[in-house]
Design a protein around this motif. Structure first.
Motif, PDB file in Angstrom:
ATOM      1  N   THR A   9      37.661 -20.947 -54.723  1.00  0.00           N
ATOM      2  CA  THR A   9      38.357 -19.722 -55.111  1.00  0.00           C
ATOM      3  C   THR A   9      38.516 -19.655 -56.622  1.00  0.00           C
ATOM      4  OG1 THR A   9      39.580 -19.771 -53.021  1.00  0.00           O
ATOM      5  CG2 THR A   9      40.441 -18.355 -54.755  1.00  0.00           C
ATOM      6  N   SER A  10      38.763 -20.788 -57.256  1.00  0.00           N
ATOM      7  CA  SER A  10      38.968 -20.829 -58.708  1.00  0.00           C
ATOM      8  C   SER A  10      37.733 -20.388 -59.480  1.00  0.00           C
ATOM      9  CB  SER A  10      39.373 -22.237 -59.145  1.00  0.00           C
ATOM     10  OG  SER A  10      40.601 -22.616 -58.566  1.00  0.00           O
ATOM     11  N   VAL A  11      36.539 -20.564 -58.889  1.00  0.00           N
ATOM     12  CA  VAL A  11      35.303 -20.113 -59.535  1.00  0.00           C
ATOM     13  C   VAL A  11      34.622 -19.038 -58.678  1.00  0.00           C
ATOM     14  CG1 VAL A  11      34.891 -22.228 -60.837  1.00  0.00           C
ATOM     15  CG2 VAL A  11      34.020 -22.060 -58.491  1.00  0.00           C
ATOM     16  N   GLY A  12      35.417 -18.347 -57.873  1.00  0.00           N
ATOM     17  CA  GLY A  12      34.873 -17.400 -56.918  1.00  0.00           C
ATOM     18  C   GLY A  12      34.561 -16.029 -57.468  1.00  0.00           C
ATOM     19  N   SER A  13      34.933 -15.772 -58.714  1.00  0.00           N
ATOM     20  CA  SER A  13      34.638 -14.491 -59.355  1.00  0.00           C
ATOM     21  C   SER A  13      34.548 -14.708 -60.848  1.00  0.00           C
ATOM     22  CB  SER A  13      35.744 -13.463 -59.049  1.00  0.00           C
ATOM     23  OG  SER A  13      36.961 -13.835 -59.690  1.00  0.00           O
ATOM     24  N   VAL A  14      33.988 -13.743 -61.555  1.00  0.00           N
ATOM     25  CA  VAL A  14      33.882 -13.850 -63.011  1.00  0.00           C
ATOM     26  C   VAL A  14      35.269 -13.939 -63.635  1.00  0.00           C
ATOM     27  CG1 VAL A  14      33.174 -12.636 -65.103  1.00  0.00           C
ATOM     28  CG2 VAL A  14      31.627 -12.741 -63.134  1.00  0.00           C
ATOM     29  N   ASN A  19      39.504 -17.451 -66.218  1.00  0.00           N
ATOM     30  CA  ASN A  19      40.793 -18.148 -66.158  1.00  0.00           C
ATOM     31  C   ASN A  19      40.606 -19.655 -66.281  1.00  0.00           C
ATOM     32  OD1 ASN A  19      42.165 -15.740 -65.760  1.00  0.00           O
ATOM     33  ND2 ASN A  19      42.261 -15.952 -63.527  1.00  0.00           N
ATOM     34  N   VAL A  20      39.596 -20.174 -65.598  1.00  0.00           N
ATOM     35  CA  VAL A  20      39.323 -21.612 -65.665  1.00  0.00           C
ATOM     36  C   VAL A  20      38.975 -22.023 -67.086  1.00  0.00           C
ATOM     37  CG1 VAL A  20      37.757 -23.448 -64.909  1.00  0.00           C
ATOM     38  CG2 VAL A  20      38.632 -21.794 -63.249  1.00  0.00           C
ATOM     39  N   LYS A  21      38.170 -21.207 -67.749  1.00  0.00           N
ATOM     40  CA  LYS A  21      37.810 -21.518 -69.142  1.00  0.00           C
ATOM     41  C   LYS A  21      39.054 -21.611 -70.022  1.00  0.00           C
ATOM     42  CE  LYS A  21      36.751 -18.681 -72.252  1.00  0.00           C
ATOM     43  NZ  LYS A  21      37.375 -18.093 -73.478  1.00  0.00           N
ATOM     44  N   SER A  35      33.616 -26.893 -57.367  1.00  0.00           N
ATOM     45  CA  SER A  35      33.087 -26.605 -56.034  1.00  0.00           C
ATOM     46  C   SER A  35      32.081 -25.465 -56.145  1.00  0.00           C
ATOM     47  CB  SER A  35      34.226 -26.187 -55.100  1.00  0.00           C
ATOM     48  OG  SER A  35      35.160 -27.213 -54.935  1.00  0.00           O
ATOM     49  N   ALA A  36      31.444 -25.136 -55.027  1.00  0.00           N
ATOM     50  CA  ALA A  36      30.617 -23.939 -54.957  1.00  0.00           C
ATOM     51  C   ALA A  36      31.518 -22.706 -55.002  1.00  0.00           C
ATOM     52  CB  ALA A  36      29.799 -23.944 -53.675  1.00  0.00           C
ATOM     53  N   MET A  37      30.969 -21.581 -55.468  1.00  0.00           N
ATOM     54  CA  MET A  37      31.717 -20.328 -55.436  1.00  0.00           C
ATOM     55  C   MET A  37      32.173 -20.047 -54.005  1.00  0.00           C
ATOM     56  SD  MET A  37      29.572 -17.717 -57.889  1.00  0.00           S
ATOM     57  CE  MET A  37      30.753 -16.377 -57.563  1.00  0.00           C
ATOM     58  N   SER A  38      33.381 -19.506 -53.863  1.00  0.00           N
ATOM     59  CA  SER A  38      33.926 -19.247 -52.525  1.00  0.00           C
ATOM     60  C   SER A  38      32.961 -18.402 -51.704  1.00  0.00           C
ATOM     61  CB  SER A  38      35.280 -18.543 -52.627  1.00  0.00           C
ATOM     62  OG  SER A  38      35.178 -17.355 -53.390  1.00  0.00           O
ATOM     63  N   ILE A  71      22.647 -13.034 -58.685  1.00  0.00           N
ATOM     64  CA  ILE A  71      22.086 -12.284 -59.812  1.00  0.00           C
ATOM     65  C   ILE A  71      23.141 -11.339 -60.379  1.00  0.00           C
ATOM     66  CG2 ILE A  71      20.386 -10.524 -60.476  1.00  0.00           C
ATOM     67  CD1 ILE A  71      19.261 -13.354 -60.166  1.00  0.00           C
ATOM     68  N   ALA A  72      23.918 -10.708 -59.496  1.00  0.00           N
ATOM     69  CA  ALA A  72      24.982  -9.800 -59.948  1.00  0.00           C
ATOM     70  C   ALA A  72      26.048 -10.565 -60.735  1.00  0.00           C
ATOM     71  CB  ALA A  72      25.606  -9.087 -58.757  1.00  0.00           C
ATOM     72  N   VAL A  73      26.403 -11.757 -60.281  1.00  0.00           N
ATOM     73  CA  VAL A  73      27.403 -12.568 -60.981  1.00  0.00           C
ATOM     74  C   VAL A  73      26.883 -12.984 -62.353  1.00  0.00           C
ATOM     75  CG1 VAL A  73      28.658 -14.764 -60.967  1.00  0.00           C
ATOM     76  CG2 VAL A  73      28.502 -13.398 -58.876  1.00  0.00           C
ATOM     77  N   VAL A  74      25.616 -13.402 -62.425  1.00  0.00           N
ATOM     78  CA  VAL A  74      25.028 -13.816 -63.698  1.00  0.00           C
ATOM     79  C   VAL A  74      25.052 -12.657 -64.706  1.00  0.00           C
ATOM     80  CG1 VAL A  74      22.913 -14.576 -64.847  1.00  0.00           C
ATOM     81  CG2 VAL A  74      23.591 -15.617 -62.674  1.00  0.00           C
ATOM     82  N   ASP A  75      24.701 -11.474 -64.260  1.00  0.00           N
ATOM     83  CA  ASP A  75      24.680 -10.318 -65.166  1.00  0.00           C
ATOM     84  C   ASP A  75      26.072  -9.960 -65.671  1.00  0.00           C
ATOM     85  OD1 ASP A  75      21.950  -9.862 -65.283  1.00  0.00           O
ATOM     86  OD2 ASP A  75      21.937  -8.559 -63.513  1.00  0.00           O
ATOM     87  N   GLU A  76      27.084 -10.175 -64.846  1.00  0.00           N
ATOM     88  CA  GLU A  76      28.454  -9.889 -65.270  1.00  0.00           C
ATOM     89  C   GLU A  76      29.008 -10.997 -66.159  1.00  0.00           C
ATOM     90  OE1 GLU A  76      32.884  -8.933 -63.334  1.00  0.00           O
ATOM     91  OE2 GLU A  76      31.146  -9.260 -62.014  1.00  0.00           O
ATOM     92  N   LEU A  77      28.613 -12.224 -65.894  1.00  0.00           N
ATOM     93  CA  LEU A  77      29.179 -13.375 -66.594  1.00  0.00           C
ATOM     94  C   LEU A  77      28.547 -13.620 -67.954  1.00  0.00           C
ATOM     95  CD1 LEU A  77      31.125 -15.869 -66.207  1.00  0.00           C
ATOM     96  CD2 LEU A  77      29.125 -17.109 -65.336  1.00  0.00           C
ATOM     97  N   LEU A  78      27.230 -13.426 -68.056  1.00  0.00           N
ATOM     98  CA  LEU A  78      26.501 -13.856 -69.249  1.00  0.00           C
ATOM     99  C   LEU A  78      25.929 -12.661 -70.016  1.00  0.00           C
ATOM    100  CD1 LEU A  78      24.669 -16.903 -67.640  1.00  0.00           C
ATOM    101  CD2 LEU A  78      26.643 -16.967 -69.181  1.00  0.00           C
ATOM    102  N   ARG A  79      26.543 -12.374 -71.146  1.00  0.00           N
ATOM    103  CA  ARG A  79      26.073 -11.286 -72.014  1.00  0.00           C
ATOM    104  C   ARG A  79      24.936 -11.754 -72.905  1.00  0.00           C
ATOM    105  NH1 ARG A  79      31.268 -12.107 -72.624  1.00  0.00           N
ATOM    106  NH2 ARG A  79      30.935 -12.872 -74.760  1.00  0.00           N
TER     107      ARG A  79
END
Length: 440
Positions: A9-14, A19-21, A35-38, A71-79
């Motif tokens: 859950t802690s890494v389950g969304s961008v 927050n973790v960072k 862990s793996a993303m939720s 792919i959607a998470v990568v596009d949102e996370l990494l500019r």
């Protein structure tokens, strides 16, 4: 150096990764276990299940859907375009591996390799995100140092030697990112520490590097005094001893993997349970200290099977219990609770894989009764068998049919065996008797 573990859950969304960072980027050197993303491990389990029954089309559909999600998470996370492209290449590599698995004969090794992909994906993505944000981070591949032996226990000599090599190879960094859950087995094949095993990974690493502290970050503010899913008004416990935490984890407290505290207990390395969504909350501190006596918390463990072994020849029969235990040992099936009388033994197991074979062997010298769908409700606290308020828990006997009671086997644990249908009522009643009326 500290070791911090963050759950799915802690890494389950961008937003949660951001927050973790913020939590870990405090200028102190640390190892961060992810862990793996939720939801990912559940998807990978489903893919493995489809392949197990040779439903390749269903597996491929699930693989493609999960790929699109990443792919959607990568596009949102990494500019950063370069990092974005690098991570997409890595993601494609991992999903191509999953596609390749659909062409292979299914086996336990293939299943373990499938399940390992979630942690590999989350750590690679998160490490790239930290680099984008200017954090000096490095990846520590868990499969280069984390290993279990033939008894599925951590191979500490191997781990200690190899984690030192991996850290040296990674070079100087402020934050080291590594995978929870996954490991090698004694043959060198990919394996894992079972569901929830990232907690265990963190304390294994903590023990191996003699960490100053291990922190387990999840989505709840510490260990609660009862199960908040079923009981209203539960409260976090500020302090637990290693013994108390181990009992609660083994008997069903979902916040911790059952073996989490074992690696760090001998060295007295503190474990702190924290809430990623509320970093300022105190959480629960687990140490060698016993802060107070009496019942502190209640947990419940489901999927329990009770076995009653009755024999007219048991009375004063030398070797009867030895014969019983040898059968369970032969099938590597652990016993949770046990009570005895002159002519019968009642015991419980949480693994019914070999139940049919065990019962068949026991029937050679005894009459057997089997009750499934049972739960163990466990009450934990330091020296609770001696505490003046402990008698209040037995008020439950007027409300619920208790199948077995284990009292005195441990000074820190009293366990009740009940029908699972009565679990929620039991938890709620005990909460009322012990925590709403009594201040410990």
């Amino acid at each position: 150096m500290k070791v911090l573990k963050f759950g799915g859950t802690s890494v389950g969304s961008v937003k949660n990764m951001e927050n973790v960072k913020e939590i870990i980027n405090d200028g102190e050197q640390k190892i961060v276990v992810l862990s793996a993303m939720s939801g990912t491990t559940n998807s990978l389990v489903a893919i493995g299940d489809s392949l197990k029954v040779q439903n390749v089309d269903q597996a491929l559909s699930a693989i493609n859907a999960l790929h699109e999600k990443y792919i959607a998470v990568v596009d949102e996370l990494l500019r950063d375009e370069t990092l974005n492209a690098q991570v997409k290449d890595y993601v494609a590599e991992r999903f191509n591996f999953l596609i390749d698995c659909t062409y292979k004969s299914f086996s336990q090794i293939i299943e373990n390799e499938i399940l390992a992909q979630g942690e590999l994906l989350s750590t690679f993505m998160f490490n790239a995100y930290l680099q984008q944000e200017g954090v000096n981070s490095a990846l520590l591949p868990a499969l280069d140092y984390m290993k279990i032996d033939e008894n599925k226990e951590p191979d500490f000599p191997y781990i200690e030697a190899h984690i030192s090599e991996v850290l040296e190879k990674a070079g100087e960094a402020e934050i080291y990112i590594t995978q929870g859950f996954i490991c090698l087995d004694d043959t060198g094949a990919v394996s894992n520490l079972q569901r929830g095993g990232s907690d265990y990974t963190a304390t294994i690493i903590g023990a191996s590097i003699k960490a100053g502290e291990v922190q387990i970050w999840t989505d709840i503010d510490g260990m609660h005094n009862n199960d908040p899913r079923f009981v209203e008004g539960t409260k976090p416990i500020s302090d637990l001893s290693f013994d108390e935490a181990a009992e609660l984890a083994y008997f069903g407290a979902k916040i911790l993997h059952p073996q989490t505290v074992l690696p760090v207990r001998a060295d007295g390395i503190p474990v702190r349970l924290k809430n990623t969504m509320d970093p300022e909350a105190k959480g629960t501190s687990i140490t060698s200290n016993h802060v107070e006596n009496g019942i502190k918390a209640i947990a419940a463990k489901d999927n329990i099977t009770a076995i009653k072994i009755k024999s007219g020849r048991m009375l004063q029969a030398h070797g009867f219990l030895k014969k019983v235990f040898e059968i369970f040992e032969a099938y590597k099936t652990s016993i949770d609770m046990i009570t005895t009388s002159e002519v019968a033994v009642s015991l419980t197991v949480d693994d019914d894989t070999y139940l049919e074979q065990i019962v068949a062997e026991l029937e050679n010298f005894a009459t057997i009764e089997v009750d499934k769908n049972q739960s163990i409700v466990c009450l934990v606290g330091h020296s609770i068998v001696d505490h003046k308020e402990t008698y209040k828990l037995f008020k439950i006997l007027k409300d619920v049919n208790i199948r077995m009671i284990s009292y005195g086997g441990s000074r820190n644990n009293i366990s009740l065996l009940i029908d699972t249908a009565n679990k929620i009522t039991t938890l709620q009643k005990l909460n009322k008797y012990l925590f709403e009326l009594v201040t410990l």
